[in-house]
Design an enzyme around this catalytic site. Structure first.
Site, mmCIF file in Angstrom:
data_model
loop_
_atom_site.group_PDB
_atom_site.id
_atom_site.type_symbol
_atom_site.label_atom_id
_atom_site.label_comp_id
_atom_site.label_asym_id
_atom_site.label_seq_id
_atom_site.Cartn_x
_atom_site.Cartn_y
_atom_site.Cartn_z
ATOM 1 N N ASP A 91 0.855 -1.181 0.000
ATOM 2 C CA ASP A 91 0.000 0.000 0.000
ATOM 3 C C ASP A 91 0.891 1.231 0.000
ATOM 4 O O ASP A 91 1.826 1.325 0.804
ATOM 5 C CB ASP A 91 -0.897 -0.012 1.242
ATOM 6 C CG ASP A 91 -1.963 1.055 1.196
ATOM 7 O OD1 ASP A 91 -2.926 0.897 0.431
ATOM 8 O OD2 ASP A 91 -1.823 2.054 1.933
ATOM 9 N N ASN A 126 -2.811 13.040 -3.971
ATOM 10 C CA ASN A 126 -3.991 13.518 -4.700
ATOM 11 C C ASN A 126 -4.436 14.894 -4.210
ATOM 12 O O ASN A 126 -4.749 15.780 -5.008
ATOM 13 C CB ASN A 126 -5.146 12.529 -4.570
ATOM 14 C CG ASN A 126 -4.989 11.324 -5.463
ATOM 15 O OD1 ASN A 126 -4.359 11.381 -6.504
ATOM 16 N ND2 ASN A 126 -5.573 10.221 -5.052
ATOM 17 N N ASP A 165 -2.425 9.582 -10.440
ATOM 18 C CA ASP A 165 -2.458 8.549 -11.478
ATOM 19 C C ASP A 165 -1.058 8.237 -11.991
ATOM 20 O O ASP A 165 -0.705 7.075 -12.202
ATOM 21 C CB ASP A 165 -3.353 8.978 -12.645
ATOM 22 C CG ASP A 165 -4.838 8.916 -12.313
ATOM 23 O OD1 ASP A 165 -5.197 8.372 -11.247
ATOM 24 O OD2 ASP A 165 -5.634 9.413 -13.143
ATOM 25 N N GLU A 172 -4.801 2.346 -4.053
ATOM 26 C CA GLU A 172 -3.339 2.376 -4.044
ATOM 27 C C GLU A 172 -2.772 1.098 -3.426
ATOM 28 O O GLU A 172 -1.682 1.085 -2.879
ATOM 29 C CB GLU A 172 -2.811 3.616 -3.312
ATOM 30 C CG GLU A 172 -3.046 3.642 -1.822
ATOM 31 C CD GLU A 172 -4.384 4.230 -1.380
ATOM 32 O OE1 GLU A 172 -4.508 4.490 -0.172
ATOM 33 O OE2 GLU A 172 -5.301 4.422 -2.196
#
Length: 176
Positions: free
Chosen positions: A38, A46, A55, A81
């Site tokens: 993770d 973000n 992205d 993620e």
């Protein structure tokens, strides 16, 4: 069944494939492990740099992971993620070394996300399959449930890695 952003396998492909890996391990007696990975503090990427930057980080992470596993390992994006790696025909030492290498290839080189280079780290939880338990699960037609427990152990190890400060690898305990 591929994730459209990263090109990796997705959860729908990975779960039945993982059952097949477990079934082969039960037959051959060769060990296998799963890693849950993770990205640490990905929401901040973000929130600070935008979803396009996020992205790009996901795509670069997928490429780095793919470039640093064996051809017969399974790599899948199973959540936002979160990534899964299944390593058939392996042992705990090889898995530990692989996880340390994967952690380094993410952490040691910032990722280009537009004009910024972003430091990114990953936490990894590992669970090694218990072959006798897999054999019992096959005999009882409970292989999928056994694989689910293996994934739960890897997930708990991942949360423990996060609790230990992130950017770490944690080996989950073997089922009793």
């Amino acid at each position: 069944m591929r994730d459209p952003l990263t090109g990796l396998y997705n959860r729908r492909y990975a779960m039945p494939h993982l059952d097949r890996i477990a079934g082969r391990a039960a037959q051959t007696g060769r060990g296998f492990a799963v890693m849950m990975l993770d990205l640490d503090r990905f929401k901040a990427v973000n929130d600070t740099h935008g979803h396009a930057a996020g992205d790009r980080v996901l795509m670069e992470t997928a490429a780095r992971l793919s470039d640093n596993i064996r051809k017969h390992d399974l790599l899948a994006r199973i959540g936002g993620e979160e990534f899964l790696i299944a390593m058939p025909d392996t042992d705990p030492d090889r898995v530990r070394l692989a996880a340390a290498r994967l952690r380094r290839v993410i952490a040691d080189h910032p990722m280009a996300a537009g004009p910024a280079l972003l430091p990114v780290t990953v936490s990894i939880g590992i669970a090694f399959a218990d072959i006798p338990a897999l054999r019992e699960a096959v005999a009882a037609d409970q292989l999928t449930a056994s694989v689910k427990r293996l994934l739960e152990r890897a997930d708990k190890a991942l949360y423990s890695a996060k609790a230990q400060g992130r950017n770490t690898v944690n080996f989950g305990r073997t089922a009793a």
